[in-house]
Write a protein that holds these residues in place. Sequence first.
Motif, short mmCIF file in Angstrom:
data_model
loop_
_atom_site.label_atom_id
_atom_site.label_comp_id
_atom_site.label_asym_id
_atom_site.label_seq_id
_atom_site.Cartn_x
_atom_site.Cartn_y
_atom_site.Cartn_z
N ARG A 207 2.62 -3.05 4.26
CA ARG A 207 3.89 -2.89 3.56
C ARG A 207 3.66 -2.43 2.11
NH1 ARG A 207 9.17 -5.15 3.77
NH2 ARG A 207 8.98 -4.78 6.03
N VAL A 208 2.68 -3.02 1.44
CA VAL A 208 2.41 -2.66 0.05
C VAL A 208 1.96 -1.21 -0.06
CG1 VAL A 208 0.86 -3.07 -1.90
CG2 VAL A 208 1.94 -5.00 -0.74
N SER A 209 1.01 -0.80 0.78
CA SER A 209 0.50 0.57 0.70
C SER A 209 1.59 1.58 1.08
CB SER A 209 -0.72 0.75 1.60
OG SER A 209 -0.38 0.49 2.96
N ARG A 210 2.49 1.20 1.98
CA ARG A 210 3.58 2.10 2.37
C ARG A 210 4.53 2.33 1.20
NH1 ARG A 210 5.94 3.29 7.27
NH2 ARG A 210 4.65 1.71 8.30
N ILE A 211 4.78 1.29 0.40
CA ILE A 211 5.76 1.39 -0.67
C ILE A 211 5.14 1.88 -1.97
CG2 ILE A 211 7.31 0.01 -2.13
CD1 ILE A 211 7.90 -1.72 0.27
N VAL A 212 3.97 1.38 -2.32
CA VAL A 212 3.37 1.72 -3.61
C VAL A 212 2.70 3.09 -3.54
CG1 VAL A 212 1.69 1.02 -5.36
CG2 VAL A 212 3.06 -0.71 -4.18
N ALA A 213 1.71 3.23 -2.68
CA ALA A 213 0.97 4.49 -2.54
C ALA A 213 0.17 4.42 -1.25
CB ALA A 213 0.05 4.73 -3.74
N ARG A 214 0.28 5.42 -0.43
CA ARG A 214 -0.43 5.41 0.85
C ARG A 214 -1.94 5.39 0.64
NH1 ARG A 214 2.85 6.03 5.11
NH2 ARG A 214 4.95 6.85 4.78
N GLU A 215 -2.41 5.99 -0.47
CA GLU A 215 -3.85 6.02 -0.73
C GLU A 215 -4.41 4.62 -0.98
OE1 GLU A 215 -1.99 9.73 -2.60
OE2 GLU A 215 -1.57 7.60 -2.42
#
Length: 600
Positions: A207-215
């Motif tokens: 969820r965090v990587s989807r919202i903040v930055a996929r990288e």
Amino acid sequence: MPEIRRLPEELVNRIAAGEVVERPASALKELTENAIDAGARSIAVRLASGGLDLIEVTDDGCGMSPAEIALALERHATSKLPDERIEQVATLGFRGEALPSIASVARLTIESRPGAGAEGWRRVVDHGAVTEDAPAALPPGTRIRVERLFGKVPARRKFLRTPRSEYAACLDVVRRLAMARPDIGFVLEHDGRKTLAVQAGEELAARVSRIVARELSEDGVVIDAQRENARLTGLAGLPTFNRGVADHQYLFVNGRPVKDRLLVGAVRGAYADMLARDRHAVLALFLDLPPEDVDVNVHPAKTEVRFRDPAFVRGFIVGALRQALEAAGQRSAQTPSASGMANWQVEPASATPKAPSLQALFAREHSMPQARVGESAAPWRGLERDLIEPSARVEARGETTDDGPTDFPLGAARAQIAQTYIVAEADDGLVIVDQHAAHERLVLERLRAAGAGDAVARSQALLMPEVVELDEPACDRLEERAEELAKLGLAIERFGPAAMLVRAVPSVLGRSNAEALVRDIADDLARHGDALLLGEKLDLVLATMACHGSVRAGRSLSVAEMNALLREMERTPRSGQCNHGRPTWVKLAHEDIEKLFGRK
């Protein structure tokens, strides 16, 4: 003396609204938090004109009966406290505080249905006056609409920003709450366009990587630490994955999004020796504490908190972050960017072809910070003898150039480019190393490791003590830390009101510029003041020493010296980035090289 009088209820609500409802994002935050507290599994948000004209929040939570709707619109009425112990609050908001405040400065419509067999009800309050109270048809849950915020308060309305700016603030609110609750699905729609949609039941890191930055899923480390009754979870970016502003740092306490100075300072302290001063880490951290150890009621919007033991909290966060980053080993956000790869693929059209710059490999979208002042000084000589193994020094005399094994993670050295970059061959590709950035990290870790040793053995006395003139406050700060600096091998003492006398420097630094070293340390202590713990201040000092004592760009190295540097990097934690957050190495995989020549 003016007469003391009781304010009208309408004016009291408008004053309260000024504390709770500063802008559309403030109202959206309160409404969305109420939906979360209602046990919703799905929350849909609709905005018009950045929330200036419309804010609508729909959830599938427990809903409210007609009597509960009426009570929720009264001041100081709440479902969030089971008793009078306010310090035990475990929910996000106070429904009885937010709703009457919003209703006093906008047209508020509440529609709610508590269950499948119950009746739905609608109540409309237009700037404090009830205009409708009747049955309504809707599925179980609650739908709240806020229209024309500050429509009858032009003095407040004119201070709101443009719809685009207000929408950005609303989006930030939804993003933070969506990260805090990966078990809930969120949908955000603005002016008929869906801008955010996440499904319920995701893993926290996903969820965090989807919202903040996929990288962040590849260029980050998972945080999961426990100390006493405190737990820290989340996702933290590698130092080389950074930003020029701190708006990609998301901090949560007991599931509540906060913007707390102590937590921000702890993050800065954890990355202190791995990022340049003008760069900021990318992360989302979730701190869970017993309710009695944190006060969430120190700010009307509850964006700031107060800890019972701030030193414990700070030390816990710094230690957990550093341990996770150290466990990442040599990992670095160092994959060449598309623009860098394009520089290799395009053949120059001029008559005199110009080779593409190797520095293009380091150009990422989160641009690389500038080097610290003094990195272009005269080449340092002699320090590599402390780095190279005895067998490597013998090999260096013969200047052997045998192929050597390539099955090391960073491969075997093949050449040095521009007396700055080491080119090595690995089994899975081509590795390019920035010799100064890499050695700077190695020196820092050696200085840290030497901290438990004998200070005398690590000090190199100067033949003639050197006097460094500084202003009096800087001398005061250095004098306070003289004992700790002596343990690191830097012997200094006061020499008058505005000067320091340097008697010895750490032997690992070789022939360093003592004056520049002392000035940089004084600047570090002045910049961070008393906000940092002693251990963090000493880490800053070590980072400054490492910068002064590392091999400079422009220093010619033998093959043996280059290989020794590569092997030391493989054994050293956090060697994937230098002390300023720059990558120390990049790799071109065989597939990338084949693409350059059209083989794939």
